[in-house]
Design an enzyme around this catalytic site. Structure first.
Site, PDB file in Angstrom:
ATOM      1  N   ALA A   1       0.801  -1.229   0.000  1.00  0.00           N
ATOM      2  CA  ALA A   1       0.000   0.000   0.000  1.00  0.00           C
ATOM      3  C   ALA A   1       0.838   1.285   0.000  1.00  0.00           C
ATOM      4  CB  ALA A   1      -0.939   0.007   1.198  1.00  0.00           C
TER       5      ALA A   1
ATOM      6  N   HIS B   1      -3.445  -9.635  -4.894  1.00  0.00           N
ATOM      7  CA  HIS B   1      -4.800  -9.406  -4.384  1.00  0.00           C
ATOM      8  C   HIS B   1      -5.782  -8.987  -5.468  1.00  0.00           C
ATOM      9  CE1 HIS B   1      -2.872  -8.692  -0.152  1.00  0.00           C
ATOM     10  NE2 HIS B   1      -2.954  -9.975  -0.478  1.00  0.00           N
TER      11      HIS B   1
END
Ligand SMILES: [Zn+2]
Length: 247
Positions: A23, A122
């Site tokens: 992130a 993901h």
């Protein structure tokens, strides 16, 4: 030698670079990591659900309207632009020096910057599938849906983002290719990840080389294993590295 000079020289000497990111790679592009986004959503909507619950498979099935409300308002950032990290990695791939990017992000920013070999652990917000008939839908079609829960015009099934939710397994093919890429690398750059989310730590342990660069603002459990530890903003740092490499 300054750390950034060491980093630049290692890039120059490498022909099989792999980047492993999370992130923190996208925060300078204006995308908060989902935990802080979820925290914000909880406060704004007075939502009692923590992020791990809202982003779980069972919650998606039980309360798709709340899932999509959160997903649409906090997880989709179609206008975000790649930063100095994404652009340097794309350039290194083009030059044949970087072989793969393994990412935990779903924002597609590496592809926007021009990278091709992006292993998305993901999944991606840009791919969506009908749960009824498997028909593919892109992000525009999901965003254009007039209803909170997007439905397939063909069979009325719910359209699910191709994003790995809690309780869902990772794509074994992507996982395997990530292991392969990391085990063959001569320089592993880990950026913007705490390495605490499974299987991040396991994956980087496949690296067999002796040049691991860890670029993160906060301490990680991997800090003492890094050959070069850099605590700076990754986009800015990579931009400065580009200036050293290319002038
Ligand atoms: Zn369908």
């Amino acid at each position: 030698m300054q750390k950034i000079e060491t980093f630049a020289s290692w890039i120059e000497q490498s022909n099989n670079i792999v980047f492993f990111g999370g992130a923190g790679t996208s925060t300078e592009s204006g995308i908060p990591d989902f935990r802080s986004a979820a925290g914000l959503y909880q406060t704004e909507q007075h939502s009692p659900y923590p992020p791990e619950v809202m982003l779980s498979h069972s919650f998606f099935v039980k309360m798709p309207d709340i899932f999509f409300d959160f997903y649409r308002s906090k997880m989709l950032h179609p206008d975000a632009k790649p930063n100095g990290c994404h652009t340097l990695l794309a350039r290194l791939e083009k030059e044949g020096k970087l072989k793969a990017i393994v990412t935990q992000n779903i924002d597609g920013l590496h592809q926007k910057a021009g990278s091709h070999e992006v292993l998305e652990l993901h999944g991606s917000i840009y791919r969506n599938y009908c749960m009824g008939c498997d028909h593919f839908y892109d992000l525009e079609q999901v965003m254009a849906s007039k209803h909170m829960v997007p439905r397939c015009p063909r069979c009325r099934g719910v359209i699910k983002p191709d994003v790995v939710l809690y309780e869902e397994p990772l794509d074994q093919q992507v996982l395997f290719r990530s292991m392969e890429a990391i085990s063959h690398a001569d320089l592993l750059i880990i950026g913007g990840t705490s390495l605490t989310v499974h299987p991040a730590a396991e994956l980087v342990s496949y690296f067999e080389g002796n040049r691991t660069v860890l670029l993160n603002m906060d301490p990680t459990p991997y800090d003492n294993k890094a050959d070069l530890l850099i605590t700076e903003r990754i986009g800015e740092f990579m931009m400065k590295t580009s200036e050293i490499l290319y002038g």
